[in-house]
Design a protein around this motif. Structure first.
Motif, PDB file in Angstrom:
ATOM      1  N   PHE A  17     -50.961  39.351  30.584  1.00  0.00           N
ATOM      2  CA  PHE A  17     -50.366  38.435  29.399  1.00  0.00           C
ATOM      3  C   PHE A  17     -51.380  37.261  29.224  1.00  0.00           C
ATOM      4  O   PHE A  17     -51.416  36.455  30.074  1.00  0.00           O
ATOM      5  CB  PHE A  17     -49.155  37.926  29.748  1.00  0.00           C
ATOM      6  CG  PHE A  17     -48.005  39.030  29.769  1.00  0.00           C
ATOM      7  CD1 PHE A  17     -47.331  39.359  28.907  1.00  0.00           C
ATOM      8  CD2 PHE A  17     -47.771  39.513  31.054  1.00  0.00           C
ATOM      9  CE1 PHE A  17     -46.558  40.525  28.918  1.00  0.00           C
ATOM     10  CE2 PHE A  17     -46.729  40.460  31.309  1.00  0.00           C
ATOM     11  CZ  PHE A  17     -46.144  40.856  30.012  1.00  0.00           C
ATOM     12  N   PRO A  18     -52.213  37.485  28.257  1.00  0.00           N
ATOM     13  CA  PRO A  18     -53.337  36.498  28.074  1.00  0.00           C
ATOM     14  C   PRO A  18     -52.932  34.888  28.118  1.00  0.00           C
ATOM     15  O   PRO A  18     -52.046  34.538  28.063  1.00  0.00           O
ATOM     16  CB  PRO A  18     -53.787  36.768  26.639  1.00  0.00           C
ATOM     17  CG  PRO A  18     -52.440  37.493  25.938  1.00  0.00           C
ATOM     18  CD  PRO A  18     -51.924  38.203  26.707  1.00  0.00           C
TER      19      PRO A  18
ATOM     20  N   PHE B  67     -53.331  47.813  18.205  1.00  0.00           N
ATOM     21  CA  PHE B  67     -53.632  48.805  19.275  1.00  0.00           C
ATOM     22  C   PHE B  67     -53.909  48.289  20.551  1.00  0.00           C
ATOM     23  O   PHE B  67     -53.540  48.516  21.582  1.00  0.00           O
ATOM     24  CB  PHE B  67     -53.901  50.131  18.964  1.00  0.00           C
ATOM     25  CG  PHE B  67     -53.861  51.269  20.125  1.00  0.00           C
ATOM     26  CD1 PHE B  67     -52.910  51.768  20.428  1.00  0.00           C
ATOM     27  CD2 PHE B  67     -55.014  51.525  20.541  1.00  0.00           C
ATOM     28  CE1 PHE B  67     -52.905  52.679  21.628  1.00  0.00           C
ATOM     29  CE2 PHE B  67     -55.403  52.480  21.354  1.00  0.00           C
ATOM     30  CZ  PHE B  67     -54.180  53.038  22.234  1.00  0.00           C
ATOM     31  N   GLN B  68     -55.283  48.037  20.519  1.00  0.00           N
ATOM     32  CA  GLN B  68     -56.167  47.742  21.675  1.00  0.00           C
ATOM     33  C   GLN B  68     -55.601  46.601  22.457  1.00  0.00           C
ATOM     34  O   GLN B  68     -55.280  46.621  23.826  1.00  0.00           O
ATOM     35  CB  GLN B  68     -57.485  47.284  21.388  1.00  0.00           C
ATOM     36  CG  GLN B  68     -58.392  48.581  20.881  1.00  0.00           C
ATOM     37  CD  GLN B  68     -59.672  48.225  20.037  1.00  0.00           C
ATOM     38  OE1 GLN B  68     -59.784  47.076  19.790  1.00  0.00           O
ATOM     39  NE2 GLN B  68     -60.741  49.145  20.173  1.00  0.00           N
ATOM     40  N   TRP B  69     -55.042  45.519  21.597  1.00  0.00           N
ATOM     41  CA  TRP B  69     -54.631  44.442  22.257  1.00  0.00           C
ATOM     42  C   TRP B  69     -52.950  44.640  22.916  1.00  0.00           C
ATOM     43  O   TRP B  69     -52.879  44.441  24.284  1.00  0.00           O
ATOM     44  CB  TRP B  69     -54.117  43.300  21.421  1.00  0.00           C
ATOM     45  CG  TRP B  69     -53.954  41.862  21.994  1.00  0.00           C
ATOM     46  CD1 TRP B  69     -54.576  41.122  22.591  1.00  0.00           C
ATOM     47  CD2 TRP B  69     -52.505  41.393  22.028  1.00  0.00           C
ATOM     48  NE1 TRP B  69     -53.680  39.933  22.998  1.00  0.00           N
ATOM     49  CE2 TRP B  69     -52.643  40.278  22.518  1.00  0.00           C
ATOM     50  CE3 TRP B  69     -51.411  41.983  21.471  1.00  0.00           C
ATOM     51  CZ2 TRP B  69     -51.423  39.297  22.692  1.00  0.00           C
ATOM     52  CZ3 TRP B  69     -50.105  41.041  21.652  1.00  0.00           C
ATOM     53  CH2 TRP B  69     -50.156  39.686  22.107  1.00  0.00           C
ATOM     54  N   ILE B  70     -52.287  45.240  22.054  1.00  0.00           N
ATOM     55  CA  ILE B  70     -50.913  45.840  22.661  1.00  0.00           C
ATOM     56  C   ILE B  70     -51.320  46.834  23.884  1.00  0.00           C
ATOM     57  O   ILE B  70     -50.419  46.834  24.987  1.00  0.00           O
ATOM     58  CB  ILE B  70     -50.143  46.523  21.539  1.00  0.00           C
ATOM     59  CG1 ILE B  70     -49.699  45.498  20.607  1.00  0.00           C
ATOM     60  CG2 ILE B  70     -48.789  46.938  22.174  1.00  0.00           C
ATOM     61  CD1 ILE B  70     -49.172  45.971  19.258  1.00  0.00           C
ATOM     62  N   GLY B  71     -52.146  47.678  23.619  1.00  0.00           N
ATOM     63  CA  GLY B  71     -52.198  48.871  24.646  1.00  0.00           C
ATOM     64  C   GLY B  71     -52.795  48.019  26.041  1.00  0.00           C
ATOM     65  O   GLY B  71     -52.419  48.573  27.074  1.00  0.00           O
ATOM     66  N   LYS B  72     -53.540  47.304  25.964  1.00  0.00           N
ATOM     67  CA  LYS B  72     -54.174  46.702  27.147  1.00  0.00           C
ATOM     68  C   LYS B  72     -53.073  45.977  27.827  1.00  0.00           C
ATOM     69  O   LYS B  72     -52.839  45.907  29.351  1.00  0.00           O
ATOM     70  CB  LYS B  72     -55.230  45.613  26.855  1.00  0.00           C
ATOM     71  CG  LYS B  72     -55.996  44.819  27.898  1.00  0.00           C
ATOM     72  CD  LYS B  72     -55.409  43.398  28.375  1.00  0.00           C
ATOM     73  CE  LYS B  72     -55.565  42.490  27.159  1.00  0.00           C
ATOM     74  NZ  LYS B  72     -54.897  41.135  27.683  1.00  0.00           N
ATOM     75  N   MET B  73     -52.131  45.393  27.268  1.00  0.00           N
ATOM     76  CA  MET B  73     -51.005  44.649  27.760  1.00  0.00           C
ATOM     77  C   MET B  73     -50.107  45.659  28.525  1.00  0.00           C
ATOM     78  O   MET B  73     -49.650  45.680  29.842  1.00  0.00           O
ATOM     79  CB  MET B  73     -50.139  43.768  26.921  1.00  0.00           C
ATOM     80  CG  MET B  73     -50.484  42.135  27.067  1.00  0.00           C
ATOM     81  SD  MET B  73     -49.365  41.180  26.524  1.00  0.00           S
ATOM     82  CE  MET B  73     -49.189  41.868  24.773  1.00  0.00           C
TER      83      MET B  73
ATOM     84  N   ILE C  17     -49.255  46.248  32.608  1.00  0.00           N
ATOM     85  CA  ILE C  17     -48.007  46.411  33.121  1.00  0.00           C
ATOM     86  C   ILE C  17     -47.757  47.692  33.929  1.00  0.00           C
ATOM     87  O   ILE C  17     -47.484  47.781  35.286  1.00  0.00           O
ATOM     88  CB  ILE C  17     -46.718  46.331  31.977  1.00  0.00           C
ATOM     89  CG1 ILE C  17     -46.920  44.993  31.415  1.00  0.00           C
ATOM     90  CG2 ILE C  17     -45.399  46.395  32.850  1.00  0.00           C
ATOM     91  CD1 ILE C  17     -46.186  45.062  30.317  1.00  0.00           C
ATOM     92  N   LEU C  18     -48.207  48.949  33.310  1.00  0.00           N
ATOM     93  CA  LEU C  18     -48.085  50.017  33.926  1.00  0.00           C
ATOM     94  C   LEU C  18     -49.029  50.114  35.436  1.00  0.00           C
ATOM     95  O   LEU C  18     -48.814  50.597  36.261  1.00  0.00           O
ATOM     96  CB  LEU C  18     -48.589  51.111  32.784  1.00  0.00           C
ATOM     97  CG  LEU C  18     -49.006  52.758  33.589  1.00  0.00           C
ATOM     98  CD1 LEU C  18     -47.555  53.097  33.844  1.00  0.00           C
ATOM     99  CD2 LEU C  18     -49.475  53.430  32.274  1.00  0.00           C
ATOM    100  N   PHE C  19     -50.234  49.460  35.258  1.00  0.00           N
ATOM    101  CA  PHE C  19     -50.999  49.566  36.250  1.00  0.00           C
ATOM    102  C   PHE C  19     -50.467  48.835  37.590  1.00  0.00           C
ATOM    103  O   PHE C  19     -50.600  49.289  38.392  1.00  0.00           O
ATOM    104  CB  PHE C  19     -52.320  48.722  36.067  1.00  0.00           C
ATOM    105  CG  PHE C  19     -53.414  48.660  37.307  1.00  0.00           C
ATOM    106  CD1 PHE C  19     -54.422  49.390  37.212  1.00  0.00           C
ATOM    107  CD2 PHE C  19     -53.310  47.384  37.827  1.00  0.00           C
ATOM    108  CE1 PHE C  19     -55.430  49.529  38.265  1.00  0.00           C
ATOM    109  CE2 PHE C  19     -54.279  47.550  39.055  1.00  0.00           C
ATOM    110  CZ  PHE C  19     -55.390  48.540  39.033  1.00  0.00           C
TER     111      PHE C  19
ATOM    112  N   THR D 121     -43.775  37.361  38.021  1.00  0.00           N
ATOM    113  CA  THR D 121     -43.690  36.389  37.043  1.00  0.00           C
ATOM    114  C   THR D 121     -44.720  36.812  36.075  1.00  0.00           C
ATOM    115  O   THR D 121     -45.561  37.694  36.398  1.00  0.00           O
ATOM    116  CB  THR D 121     -44.159  35.077  37.583  1.00  0.00           C
ATOM    117  OG1 THR D 121     -45.355  35.173  38.286  1.00  0.00           O
ATOM    118  CG2 THR D 121     -43.039  34.533  38.626  1.00  0.00           C
ATOM    119  N   TYR D 122     -44.937  36.271  34.980  1.00  0.00           N
ATOM    120  CA  TYR D 122     -45.702  36.702  33.975  1.00  0.00           C
ATOM    121  C   TYR D 122     -47.342  36.328  34.526  1.00  0.00           C
ATOM    122  O   TYR D 122     -48.074  37.152  34.271  1.00  0.00           O
ATOM    123  CB  TYR D 122     -45.621  35.691  32.651  1.00  0.00           C
ATOM    124  CG  TYR D 122     -44.539  36.528  31.558  1.00  0.00           C
ATOM    125  CD1 TYR D 122     -44.806  37.247  30.637  1.00  0.00           C
ATOM    126  CD2 TYR D 122     -43.363  36.064  31.840  1.00  0.00           C
ATOM    127  CE1 TYR D 122     -43.664  37.620  29.888  1.00  0.00           C
ATOM    128  CE2 TYR D 122     -41.995  36.689  31.094  1.00  0.00           C
ATOM    129  CZ  TYR D 122     -42.501  37.238  30.060  1.00  0.00           C
ATOM    130  OH  TYR D 122     -41.763  37.873  29.157  1.00  0.00           O
TER     131      TYR D 122
END
Length: 329
Positions: free
Chosen positions: A36-37, A104-110, A114-116, A60-61
């Motif tokens: 989360f940036p 998409f890139q910004w959402i996908g990166k987040m 989380i997935l990672f 935590t975030y």
């Protein structure tokens, strides 16, 4: 020589010694980024707020991080974050101008971040038990495609035909700046609301959820939504993406300087509808969760089981203006 793509799901490589996007070996443990940036966490004081993981444990975030090479950060992540930050902090009129690919890139990166972290935790837990980490092949396929598409941040990737996602931006008529974030990792569904806008994304549906909700989207058009109305739209998309029963396939053609990605037809060899049957009782349970801030209970939503409660439309299926939304006292 064709463009070389990094494929961490082939060998389940989720080491913190390798860049999440390029796979290159990192020089130090300090080469990492926040999932989360930082600007978003600072704007809404999220750093120490709890973040629930799939195994019900809490993080935590600020604890959610991704290994990332300095080059990938400097060339791809930082410029994207600057563009998104400027638009998001300005509000709807700027966000609606952003290209879908950037969103998409910004959402996908987040979501991938989380997935990672979820995968690493699962691997560590299974190793501690002396058990092998088992990963569903359908999820490997889906998440691998998400990672492939994310490499559009660093590679020349052209999406041909239908875009792989449904992303919609809505104007929110909010009296105060509320922040609300949701994701559903298994279905790759995402929503965020802040300032005067909200975004809903289904990251791998080839646009079908937007088609499924075409009537709703047409009636809303560009009209501002009450926050409870936006959450209702979110509930509809989260539930429909759960009902989406295809595993999209993509033709990937790397050339010497560009990778072409094209979505294959979803119908395939099956005559089965793309979505399983919509059940109002299940949808109402989803909606109750999305309406928790307003205390709307399941029995209220299902007073008429054939027509669940709606703040979006009246009994004649006509759109309700945001100012007319009458919430429980």
């Amino acid at each position: 020589m064709a463009v070389q793509l990094y494929k961490p799901f082939e060998r389940l490589n989720f080491s913190k010694q390798s860049c999440f996007l390029s796979g290159e070996k990192l020089q130090s443990t300090e080469e990492e980024i926040q999932v989360f940036p930082l600007w978003l966490m600072q704007e809404y004081q999220l750093q120490d707020k709890p973040f629930k993981l799939l195994d019900e444990s809490m993080s935590t975030y600020s604890h959610m991080k991704l290994p990332c090479s300095s080059k990938v950060y400097d060339d791809a992540i930082e410029p994207l974050e600057k563009e998104i930050r400027t638009a998001f902090l300005t509000g709807y009129d700027s966000v609606i101008q952003l290209p879908e690919l950037k969103l998409f890139q910004w959402i996908g990166k987040m979501v991938y971040g989380i997935l990672f972290n979820e995968i690493r935790i699962g691997m560590i837990q299974q190793k501690a038990k002396g058990e092998e980490f088992i990963f569903s092949q359908s999820l490997v396929h889906k998440f691998g495609n998400l990672h492939l598409m994310l490499q559009s941040l660093t590679q020349a990737i052209v999406f041909e035909g239908n875009l792989p996602w449904s992303i919609r931006v809505f104007k929110i008529d909010a009296k105060q700046d509320l922040f609300n974030y949701r994701d559903e990792i298994n279905t790759l569904t995402f929503s965020i609301a802040m300032k005067d806008f909200g975004i809903i994304a289904c990251l791998q549906d080839n646009g079908t959820n937007a088609i499924y909700h075409k009537d709703t989207l047409t009636k809303i058009n560009i009209k501002p939504l009450h926050p409870a109305q936006f959450e209702e739209v979110c509930a509809r998309f989260f539930y429909s993406n759960y009902l989406f029963n295809r595993l999209p396939e993509y033709t990937v053609i790397p050339t010497h300087d560009t990778v072409f990605i094209e979505a294959m037809p979803l119908m395939g060899m099956s005559n089965k509808p793309l979505f399983d049957s919509w059940l109002n009782k299940t949808y109402a349970q989803v909606l109750e969760n999305f309406w928790k801030p307003w205390g709307v209970l399941l029995f209220e939503i299902l007073k008429d089981p054939e027509n669940p409660m709606s703040y979006l439309f009246n009994e004649n299926k006509e759109f309700l203006p945001a100012h007319s939304v009458d919430l429980p006292s």
